[in-house]
Motif scaffolding. Structure first.
Motif, PDB file in Angstrom:
ATOM      1  N   GLY A 352       1.776  -1.715 -12.600  1.00  0.00           N
ATOM      2  CA  GLY A 352       2.298  -3.074 -12.547  1.00  0.00           C
ATOM      3  C   GLY A 352       3.445  -3.269 -11.589  1.00  0.00           C
ATOM      4  N   ALA A 353       3.630  -2.312 -10.646  1.00  0.00           N
ATOM      5  CA  ALA A 353       4.719  -2.427  -9.664  1.00  0.00           C
ATOM      6  C   ALA A 353       4.157  -2.324  -8.250  1.00  0.00           C
ATOM      7  CB  ALA A 353       5.769  -1.357  -9.914  1.00  0.00           C
ATOM      8  N   PRO A 354       3.365  -3.325  -7.792  1.00  0.00           N
ATOM      9  CA  PRO A 354       2.786  -3.262  -6.448  1.00  0.00           C
ATOM     10  C   PRO A 354       3.829  -3.257  -5.337  1.00  0.00           C
ATOM     11  CG  PRO A 354       2.497  -5.441  -7.403  1.00  0.00           C
ATOM     12  CD  PRO A 354       2.990  -4.565  -8.496  1.00  0.00           C
ATOM     13  N   GLY A 355       5.040  -3.722  -5.646  1.00  0.00           N
ATOM     14  CA  GLY A 355       6.095  -3.706  -4.631  1.00  0.00           C
ATOM     15  C   GLY A 355       6.436  -2.302  -4.180  1.00  0.00           C
ATOM     16  N   VAL A 356       6.334  -1.335  -5.093  1.00  0.00           N
ATOM     17  CA  VAL A 356       6.572   0.068  -4.730  1.00  0.00           C
ATOM     18  C   VAL A 356       5.552   0.506  -3.682  1.00  0.00           C
ATOM     19  CG1 VAL A 356       6.582   2.437  -5.575  1.00  0.00           C
ATOM     20  CG2 VAL A 356       7.616   0.620  -6.949  1.00  0.00           C
ATOM     21  N   ARG A 358       3.982  -1.434  -1.542  1.00  0.00           N
ATOM     22  CA  ARG A 358       4.268  -2.081  -0.256  1.00  0.00           C
ATOM     23  C   ARG A 358       5.442  -1.397   0.446  1.00  0.00           C
ATOM     24  NH1 ARG A 358       2.608  -6.666  -3.347  1.00  0.00           N
ATOM     25  NH2 ARG A 358       4.743  -7.075  -4.065  1.00  0.00           N
ATOM     26  N   ARG A 359       6.440  -0.971  -0.322  1.00  0.00           N
ATOM     27  CA  ARG A 359       7.563  -0.248   0.292  1.00  0.00           C
ATOM     28  C   ARG A 359       7.111   1.102   0.842  1.00  0.00           C
ATOM     29  NH1 ARG A 359      10.238  -2.618  -4.086  1.00  0.00           N
ATOM     30  NH2 ARG A 359      10.132  -0.721  -5.374  1.00  0.00           N
ATOM     31  N   ARG A 360       6.173   1.761   0.158  1.00  0.00           N
ATOM     32  CA  ARG A 360       5.678   3.034   0.669  1.00  0.00           C
ATOM     33  C   ARG A 360       4.910   2.821   1.973  1.00  0.00           C
ATOM     34  NH1 ARG A 360       5.221   8.409  -0.954  1.00  0.00           N
ATOM     35  NH2 ARG A 360       7.184   7.830  -1.947  1.00  0.00           N
ATOM     36  N   LEU A 361       4.197   1.722   2.099  1.00  0.00           N
ATOM     37  CA  LEU A 361       3.523   1.401   3.360  1.00  0.00           C
ATOM     38  C   LEU A 361       4.532   1.253   4.487  1.00  0.00           C
ATOM     39  CD1 LEU A 361       0.849  -1.119   2.054  1.00  0.00           C
ATOM     40  CD2 LEU A 361       0.345   0.971   3.329  1.00  0.00           C
ATOM     41  N   SER A 362       5.650   0.590   4.207  1.00  0.00           N
ATOM     42  CA  SER A 362       6.705   0.456   5.231  1.00  0.00           C
ATOM     43  C   SER A 362       7.273   1.820   5.596  1.00  0.00           C
ATOM     44  CB  SER A 362       7.822  -0.459   4.709  1.00  0.00           C
ATOM     45  OG  SER A 362       7.332  -1.754   4.460  1.00  0.00           O
ATOM     46  N   TRP A 363       7.448   2.688   4.598  1.00  0.00           N
ATOM     47  CA  TRP A 363       7.966   4.039   4.861  1.00  0.00           C
ATOM     48  C   TRP A 363       7.002   4.818   5.746  1.00  0.00           C
ATOM     49  CZ3 TRP A 363       6.173   8.908   2.937  1.00  0.00           C
ATOM     50  CH2 TRP A 363       7.038   9.977   3.165  1.00  0.00           C
ATOM     51  N   TRP A 383      -2.577   0.870  -0.180  1.00  0.00           N
ATOM     52  CA  TRP A 383      -3.170  -0.470  -0.248  1.00  0.00           C
ATOM     53  C   TRP A 383      -3.820  -0.700  -1.610  1.00  0.00           C
ATOM     54  CZ3 TRP A 383      -1.502  -4.130   2.492  1.00  0.00           C
ATOM     55  CH2 TRP A 383      -1.181  -3.985   3.842  1.00  0.00           C
ATOM     56  N   LEU A 384      -4.408   0.327  -2.181  1.00  0.00           N
ATOM     57  CA  LEU A 384      -4.963   0.188  -3.530  1.00  0.00           C
ATOM     58  C   LEU A 384      -3.857  -0.151  -4.520  1.00  0.00           C
ATOM     59  CD1 LEU A 384      -7.564   3.091  -3.942  1.00  0.00           C
ATOM     60  CD2 LEU A 384      -8.021   0.646  -3.877  1.00  0.00           C
ATOM     61  N   GLY A 385      -2.737   0.564  -4.415  1.00  0.00           N
ATOM     62  CA  GLY A 385      -1.614   0.278  -5.302  1.00  0.00           C
ATOM     63  C   GLY A 385      -1.054  -1.118  -5.103  1.00  0.00           C
ATOM     64  N   ALA A 386      -1.132  -1.615  -3.878  1.00  0.00           N
ATOM     65  CA  ALA A 386      -0.653  -2.966  -3.579  1.00  0.00           C
ATOM     66  C   ALA A 386      -1.652  -4.037  -3.990  1.00  0.00           C
ATOM     67  CB  ALA A 386      -0.338  -3.089  -2.087  1.00  0.00           C
ATOM     68  N   GLY A 387      -2.851  -3.619  -4.387  1.00  0.00           N
ATOM     69  CA  GLY A 387      -3.863  -4.560  -4.843  1.00  0.00           C
ATOM     70  C   GLY A 387      -4.721  -5.160  -3.761  1.00  0.00           C
ATOM     71  N   ASN A 388      -4.641  -4.630  -2.530  1.00  0.00           N
ATOM     72  CA  ASN A 388      -5.429  -5.169  -1.414  1.00  0.00           C
ATOM     73  C   ASN A 388      -6.578  -4.205  -1.138  1.00  0.00           C
ATOM     74  OD1 ASN A 388      -6.463  -6.123   1.038  1.00  0.00           O
ATOM     75  ND2 ASN A 388      -4.448  -6.887   1.699  1.00  0.00           N
ATOM     76  N   PHE A 389      -7.714  -4.442  -1.801  1.00  0.00           N
ATOM     77  CA  PHE A 389      -8.829  -3.521  -1.695  1.00  0.00           C
ATOM     78  C   PHE A 389      -9.510  -3.595  -0.331  1.00  0.00           C
ATOM     79  CE2 PHE A 389      -9.912  -2.656  -6.445  1.00  0.00           C
ATOM     80  CZ  PHE A 389      -8.578  -2.358  -6.672  1.00  0.00           C
ATOM     81  N   ASP A 390      -9.509  -4.753   0.309  1.00  0.00           N
ATOM     82  CA  ASP A 390     -10.125  -4.863   1.638  1.00  0.00           C
ATOM     83  C   ASP A 390      -9.386  -3.993   2.649  1.00  0.00           C
ATOM     84  OD1 ASP A 390     -12.022  -6.619   0.686  1.00  0.00           O
ATOM     85  OD2 ASP A 390     -10.923  -8.416   1.291  1.00  0.00           O
ATOM     86  N   GLU A 391      -8.050  -4.045   2.618  1.00  0.00           N
ATOM     87  CA  GLU A 391      -7.274  -3.198   3.525  1.00  0.00           C
ATOM     88  C   GLU A 391      -7.442  -1.722   3.165  1.00  0.00           C
ATOM     89  OE1 GLU A 391      -5.659  -3.536   6.270  1.00  0.00           O
ATOM     90  OE2 GLU A 391      -5.955  -5.698   6.414  1.00  0.00           O
ATOM     91  N   ALA A 392      -7.581  -1.453   1.886  1.00  0.00           N
ATOM     92  CA  ALA A 392      -7.812  -0.068   1.467  1.00  0.00           C
ATOM     93  C   ALA A 392      -9.106   0.458   2.063  1.00  0.00           C
ATOM     94  CB  ALA A 392      -7.852   0.020  -0.061  1.00  0.00           C
ATOM     95  N   VAL A 393     -10.153  -0.335   2.007  1.00  0.00           N
ATOM     96  CA  VAL A 393     -11.438   0.101   2.569  1.00  0.00           C
ATOM     97  C   VAL A 393     -11.322   0.331   4.066  1.00  0.00           C
ATOM     98  CG1 VAL A 393     -13.792  -0.649   3.078  1.00  0.00           C
ATOM     99  CG2 VAL A 393     -12.868  -0.903   0.768  1.00  0.00           C
TER     100      VAL A 393
END
Length: 437
Positions: A352-356, A358-363, A383-393
């Protein structure tokens, strides 16, 4: 030790004996005799190796009543052992660096080195294998340094060529750019097989290349078969072969191989029990995986893979928050193991913490600016953790284009169950040629 010398290093002899024990198809009585003769020789008691002492110590005969003219158990077993050793070194043991022989008319084993390398080169071969067991970027880099030194002395040594190919391919899992490493591995594997007496690891290296670089599953299966014929149980429990079995939808076969290896070594080999724990999870045998992980942590609490496996198991059981807690406590050198970079983002997002995530993507973007390769499979996990499955694929597709060796487990990883059913992901599974189970 020089070629043909009869006074090798104790470690070399015990390693050669262990290879025979593990890989040769020799009856238990002959193995008991061989072990006894080798150990007595190493202990400096070779002069005492006579029929009567052997009969008493190995076969339980009464030394005072034993008559070798009436009881031929020692002579017969020794003759059979002599032929078993010859057969082993002509097949599965053809690439062993040190041979153990039992000359006719003697119970004192003779040791000779086959490979035309110096003691320093032999030591570097073992050092390379030890470094590879660390399963880290720097570990594989150190192994390659050792193997380059061996190849400078013996450019055609099949074992060194094959081990370097394996190190390069494995380094591609742990942060090196996969395709260039795998292409180097392909050239080395080809050279290793071309040698007059190729090591079983040469066949394994060629299978690795076909699996990871070419996705030629049938060709890889044939080369693995050759490796198994020669390398026996050591080849069967190898991490690359068990990964292949997972990719073919046969994780339970890998489990059986690894269980036999664990039974042989006990729980003292951290990588072996760690691999078994992972395959149990990939086979969805979560209860057995939990017991294996608990046992592994008792014997090797400082080994990162056991903690990582526990975190993965917790997420697989629907407890991502607990998985994140375990991951945060894992004794892990983060920059050494890029294979784990996306997991924290994945577990946090599922908690329940997708912001984490997104911060890891920035890192990861910041790390990439330094020139460090970022495994796209780890970006996909973020991207899966951020909830964006299209970008994950899309990131998974780039990982496949890069030939990230982890693609072989894209269907099997329990945490990727969340994306199954996505049309792009399903197409990618078909493109790679993975078997669903």
């Amino acid at each position: 030790m020089t070629p043909g010398t009869a006074t090798p290093d104790v470690y070399e002899v015990t390693h050669a004996l262990d290879l025979v024990r593990r890989n040769a198809e020799i009856p238990p009585g002959e193995l008991r005799l061989l072990t006894y003769l080798v150990e007595e020789t190493l202990a400096g008691r070779a002069a005492e190796l006579h029929q009567k002492t052997v009969a008493a110590d190995v076969f339980g005969r009464d030394i005072t009543a034993f008559d070798p003219r009436a009881d031929s158990i020692v002579r017969t077993t020794a003759a059979n052992l002599r032929e078993s050793l010859r057969a082993y070194y002509a097949t599965r043991g053809q690439a062993d660096l040190l041979t153990i022989e039992l000359n006719k008319g003697s119970y004192v084993p003779a040791f000779s080195q086959r490979a035309p390398v110096t003691p320093q080169a032999t030591s570097r071969l073992w050092s390379a294998r030890t470094a590879m067991e660390r399963r880290s970027f720097s570990g594989y880099a150190n192994a390659i340094v050792h193997l380059d030194a061996v190849l400078a002395e013996a450019p055609s040594l099949s074992l060194a060529l094959a081990l370097k190919a394996e190190a390069l391919a494995s380094q591609a899992i742990h942060g090196a750019r996969p395709r260039p490493n795998l292409e180097q591995a392909r050239a080395l594997a080809a050279r290793a097989i071309e040698q007059p007496r190729p090591a079983w690891q040469a066949w394994l290296a060629q299978a690795i290349v076909l699996q990871a670089l070419e996705w030629q599953w049938e060709g890889a299966a044939e080369f693995y078969r050759r490796a198994l014929e020669i390398g026996g149980s050591e080849a069967a429990a190898h991490v690359w072969y068990t990964a292949f079995l997972v990719g073919r939808g046969r994780p339970k076969e890998g489990i059986s191989h690894l269980q036999r290896a664990v039974d042989h070594f006990g729980y003292s080999n951290p990588t072996c029990i760690g691999d078994l724990s992972m395959l149990l999870m990939l086979a969805r045998e979560y209860e057995a995986a939990g017991m294996a992980i608990d046992a592994a942590l008792e014997t090797a609490p400082g080994y990162y893979q056991h903690h990582l496996n526990r975190a993965i198991l917790l997420e697989a059981r629907g407890e991502p928050a607990k998985a994140l807690q375990v991951l945060d406590q894992t004794p892990l050198a983060l920059m050494e193991r890029p294979v784990t970079w996306g997991l924290r983002a994945l577990f946090a997002g599922f908690s329940g913490a997708p912001g984490v995530a997104r911060r890891r993507l920035s890192w990861l973007k910041t790390i990439a600016k330094t020139g460090r390769y970022i495994p796209q499979s780890q970006v996909a996990a973020c991207w899966l953790g951020a909830g964006n499955f299209d970008e994950a694929v899309r990131s998974f597709e780039r990982a496949a284009e890069d030939r990230d060796p982890l693609t072989v487990w894209f269907w099997a990883y329990p945490m990727l169950r969340h994306i199954k059913g996505h049309s792009g992901y399903e197409r990618l599974i078909d493109q790679i040629g993975l078997v669903r189970y």
